[in-house]
Design a protein around this motif. Structure first.
Motif, PDB file in Angstrom:
ATOM      1  N   VAL A  93       0.871  -1.187   0.000  1.00 24.27           N
ATOM      2  CA  VAL A  93       0.000   0.000   0.000  1.00 24.27           C
ATOM      3  C   VAL A  93       0.900   1.226   0.000  1.00 24.27           C
ATOM      4  O   VAL A  93       1.866   1.307   0.776  1.00 24.27           O
ATOM      5  N   ARG A  94       0.585   2.167  -0.893  1.00 23.44           N
ATOM      6  CA  ARG A  94       1.416   3.379  -1.038  1.00 23.44           C
ATOM      7  C   ARG A  94       0.553   4.626  -0.858  1.00 23.44           C
ATOM      8  O   ARG A  94      -0.527   4.716  -1.441  1.00 23.44           O
ATOM      9  N   ASN A  95       1.086   5.568  -0.085  1.00 20.78           N
ATOM     10  CA  ASN A  95       0.425   6.863   0.086  1.00 20.78           C
ATOM     11  C   ASN A  95       1.164   7.972  -0.657  1.00 20.78           C
ATOM     12  O   ASN A  95       0.547   8.885  -1.190  1.00 20.78           O
ATOM     13  N   GLY A  99      10.389   4.609  -3.953  1.00 20.55           N
ATOM     14  CA  GLY A  99      10.944   3.310  -4.320  1.00 20.55           C
ATOM     15  C   GLY A  99      10.623   2.878  -5.735  1.00 20.55           C
ATOM     16  O   GLY A  99      10.736   3.654  -6.683  1.00 20.55           O
ATOM     17  N   SER A 100      10.173   1.623  -5.868  1.00 19.70           N
ATOM     18  CA  SER A 100      10.004   1.040  -7.204  1.00 19.70           C
ATOM     19  C   SER A 100       8.897   1.743  -8.000  1.00 19.70           C
ATOM     20  O   SER A 100       8.978   1.826  -9.223  1.00 19.70           O
ATOM     21  N   MET A 101       7.875   2.249  -7.317  1.00 23.47           N
ATOM     22  CA  MET A 101       6.795   2.918  -8.065  1.00 23.47           C
ATOM     23  C   MET A 101       7.279   4.240  -8.652  1.00 23.47           C
ATOM     24  O   MET A 101       6.989   4.561  -9.817  1.00 23.47           O
ATOM     25  N   VAL A 174       4.728   6.272   4.415  1.00 20.89           N
ATOM     26  CA  VAL A 174       4.842   6.468   2.959  1.00 20.89           C
ATOM     27  C   VAL A 174       4.280   5.261   2.216  1.00 20.89           C
ATOM     28  O   VAL A 174       3.446   5.391   1.318  1.00 20.89           O
ATOM     29  N   ASP A 175       4.747   4.072   2.580  1.00 21.28           N
ATOM     30  CA  ASP A 175       4.246   2.825   1.985  1.00 21.28           C
ATOM     31  C   ASP A 175       4.643   1.654   2.872  1.00 21.28           C
ATOM     32  O   ASP A 175       5.418   1.822   3.818  1.00 21.28           O
ATOM     33  N   TYR A 176       4.088   0.492   2.580  1.00 18.13           N
ATOM     34  CA  TYR A 176       4.429  -0.706   3.363  1.00 18.13           C
ATOM     35  C   TYR A 176       3.972  -1.946   2.632  1.00 18.13           C
ATOM     36  O   TYR A 176       3.164  -1.872   1.698  1.00 18.13           O
ATOM     37  N   LYS A 177       4.503  -3.061   3.091  1.00 19.32           N
ATOM     38  CA  LYS A 177       4.185  -4.362   2.482  1.00 19.32           C
ATOM     39  C   LYS A 177       3.567  -5.281   3.529  1.00 19.32           C
ATOM     40  O   LYS A 177       4.074  -5.358   4.652  1.00 19.32           O
ATOM     41  N   LEU A 178       2.475  -5.938   3.158  1.00 19.32           N
ATOM     42  CA  LEU A 178       1.836  -6.900   4.067  1.00 19.32           C
ATOM     43  C   LEU A 178       1.816  -8.281   3.431  1.00 19.32           C
ATOM     44  O   LEU A 178       1.837  -8.411   2.204  1.00 19.32           O
ATOM     45  N   ASP A 196      11.757  -2.624   8.306  1.00 19.82           N
ATOM     46  CA  ASP A 196      12.192  -3.418   7.150  1.00 19.82           C
ATOM     47  C   ASP A 196      11.124  -3.438   6.061  1.00 19.82           C
ATOM     48  O   ASP A 196      11.442  -3.614   4.883  1.00 19.82           O
ATOM     49  N   THR A 197       9.866  -3.341   6.454  1.00 17.99           N
ATOM     50  CA  THR A 197       8.765  -3.573   5.513  1.00 17.99           C
ATOM     51  C   THR A 197       7.908  -2.329   5.265  1.00 17.99           C
ATOM     52  O   THR A 197       6.870  -2.427   4.603  1.00 17.99           O
ATOM     53  N   CYS A 198       8.316  -1.217   5.866  1.00 13.93           N
ATOM     54  CA  CYS A 198       7.572   0.040   5.680  1.00 13.93           C
ATOM     55  C   CYS A 198       8.549   1.149   5.299  1.00 13.93           C
ATOM     56  O   CYS A 198       9.737   1.068   5.617  1.00 13.93           O
ATOM     57  N   ARG A 199       8.052   2.204   4.668  1.00 15.71           N
ATOM     58  CA  ARG A 199       8.820   3.446   4.582  1.00 15.71           C
ATOM     59  C   ARG A 199       8.217   4.427   5.568  1.00 15.71           C
ATOM     60  O   ARG A 199       7.011   4.709   5.512  1.00 15.71           O
ATOM     61  N   PHE A 200       9.060   4.897   6.486  1.00 19.61           N
ATOM     62  CA  PHE A 200       8.660   5.865   7.499  1.00 19.61           C
ATOM     63  C   PHE A 200       9.512   7.112   7.311  1.00 19.61           C
ATOM     64  O   PHE A 200      10.743   7.023   7.338  1.00 19.61           O
TER      65      PHE A 200
HETATM   66  P1  TMP Z   1       9.199  -0.868  -3.298  1.00 17.95           P
HETATM   67  O1  TMP Z   1       9.017   0.595  -3.491  1.00 17.95           O
HETATM   68  O2  TMP Z   1      10.631  -1.290  -3.373  1.00 17.95           O
HETATM   69  O3  TMP Z   1       8.306  -1.677  -4.194  1.00 17.95           O
HETATM   70  O4  TMP Z   1       8.753  -1.182  -1.805  1.00 17.95           O
HETATM   71  C1  TMP Z   1       7.441  -0.888  -1.353  1.00 17.95           C
HETATM   72  C2  TMP Z   1       7.335  -1.203   0.125  1.00 17.95           C
HETATM   73  O5  TMP Z   1       7.470  -2.586   0.363  1.00 17.95           O
HETATM   74  C3  TMP Z   1       8.409  -0.547   0.991  1.00 17.95           C
HETATM   75  O6  TMP Z   1       7.791  -0.053   2.176  1.00 17.95           O
HETATM   76  C4  TMP Z   1       9.372  -1.641   1.339  1.00 17.95           C
HETATM   77  C5  TMP Z   1       8.532  -2.879   1.271  1.00 17.95           C
HETATM   78  N1  TMP Z   1       9.261  -4.020   0.731  1.00 17.95           N
HETATM   79  C6  TMP Z   1       9.359  -5.180   1.495  1.00 17.95           C
HETATM   80  O7  TMP Z   1       8.884  -5.248   2.625  1.00 17.95           O
HETATM   81  N2  TMP Z   1      10.024  -6.244   0.960  1.00 17.95           N
HETATM   82  C7  TMP Z   1      10.582  -6.233  -0.273  1.00 17.95           C
HETATM   83  O8  TMP Z   1      11.176  -7.231  -0.691  1.00 17.95           O
HETATM   84  C8  TMP Z   1      10.464  -5.030  -1.045  1.00 17.95           C
HETATM   85  C9  TMP Z   1      11.073  -4.948  -2.413  1.00 17.95           C
HETATM   86  C10 TMP Z   1       9.790  -3.970  -0.503  1.00 17.95           C
END
Ligand code: TMP
Length: 239
Positions: A93-95, A99-101, A174-178, A196-200
């Motif tokens: 989820v991105r706000n 990063g990659s987006m 900013v964004d995070y991964k679930l 590790d899994t969020c952007r703060f």
């Molecule tokens: P991204 O911009 O690299 O796609 O990442 C989006 C979000 O996902 C970011 O908060 C970091 C998280 N993420 C993970 O938790 N594991 C991963 O392997 C990757 C690439 C991103």
């Protein structure tokens, strides 16, 4: 509860069987990787901080009605979770664009997206976790349409709760991964929620308080994780 043999070692955690088949014992490591394991390092104390930070978020989310796998903390590095059959889809989820987006769509980092953007990635180290859509999920039989709907709705509910909560800590989510999995027929939120899994981003200075400090060699990685813990709990952690 007894910690039995190791079932799986991932990039950031080790997972052990317990004497209860419904529960797993998770140990958080200090190892850090990025770019699908190409970049490797150690962030001293990361295992402790992510274990405690993730437990904090999952307990808070459970109180807000978000069903998840967290059961209890064992110690600073270890926690007990419900055993899930993990759905092989990462829900991002991105706000703000980052990063990659930001890279893929040529957007400046920090651009407001005018509402949450949900991305799905296929959890596959071999393929480098490629971006997929609902139709790919169906075609690959990764989840049913109902499960996708539950994941999306839950991810957006988590966004509302966490965005508001972090705002109170002067942090922009900013964004995070679930990740999600099935436990006794129910879709539960699993894995971890941590720097590790969020952007703060610090809302006053816009300083990065997450794993981008490691990915981009920005330095003071441990300090950033400690700062997140301090803002969430008001406590210091002795590493
Ligand atoms: P991204 O911009 O690299 O796609 O990442 C989006 C979000 O996902 C970011 O908060 C970091 C998280 N993420 C993970 O938790 N594991 C991963 O392997 C990757 C690439 C991103």
């Amino acid at each position: 509860m007894q910690k039995l043999e190791m079932l799986y070692e991932g990039k950031a955690k080790k997972v052990y069987r317990t004497d209860n088949p419904d529960l797993l014992w998770v140990e958080y490591k200090d190892d850090a990787t990025a770019f699908n394991g190409e970049k490797k390092g150690t962030i001293v104390g990361k295992g402790v901080l992510n274990n405690l930070i993730s437990a904090h978020f999952f307990q808070m989310l459970a109180q807000e009605g978000v069903a998840n796998h967290f059961v209890e903390l064992i110690n600073e590095r270890e926690q007990i979770v419900k055993a899930l059959d993990i759905i092989q889809v990462e829900v991002i989820v991105r706000n703000l664009a980052a990063g990659s987006m930001a890279k893929r769509l040529g957007m400046e980092e920090g651009t407001d997206l005018g509402g949450p953007v949900v991305d799905y990635c296929y959890k596959s180290d071999e393929l480098g976790d490629p971006l997929i859509n609902d139709d790919h999920i169906r075609a690959l039989k990764l989840a049913t349409p109902e499960q996708v709907q539950t994941m999306r709705e839950t991810a957006l509910k988590v966004n509302q709760i966490l965005t508001e909560y972090m705002k109170g800590k002067n942090i922009i989510l900013v964004d995070y991964k679930l990740e999600f999995g099935i436990h006794k027929g129910q879709v539960l939120l699993g894995d971890e929620i941590s720097p590790d899994t969020c952007r703060f981003w610090d809302s006053r200075t816009m300083e990065k308080l997450d794993k981008d400090r490691f990915r981009r060699d920005l330095g003071q990685v441990e300090d950033a994780y400690k700062e997140v813990y301090r803002r969430l709990t008001g406590k210091e952690v002795n590493l």
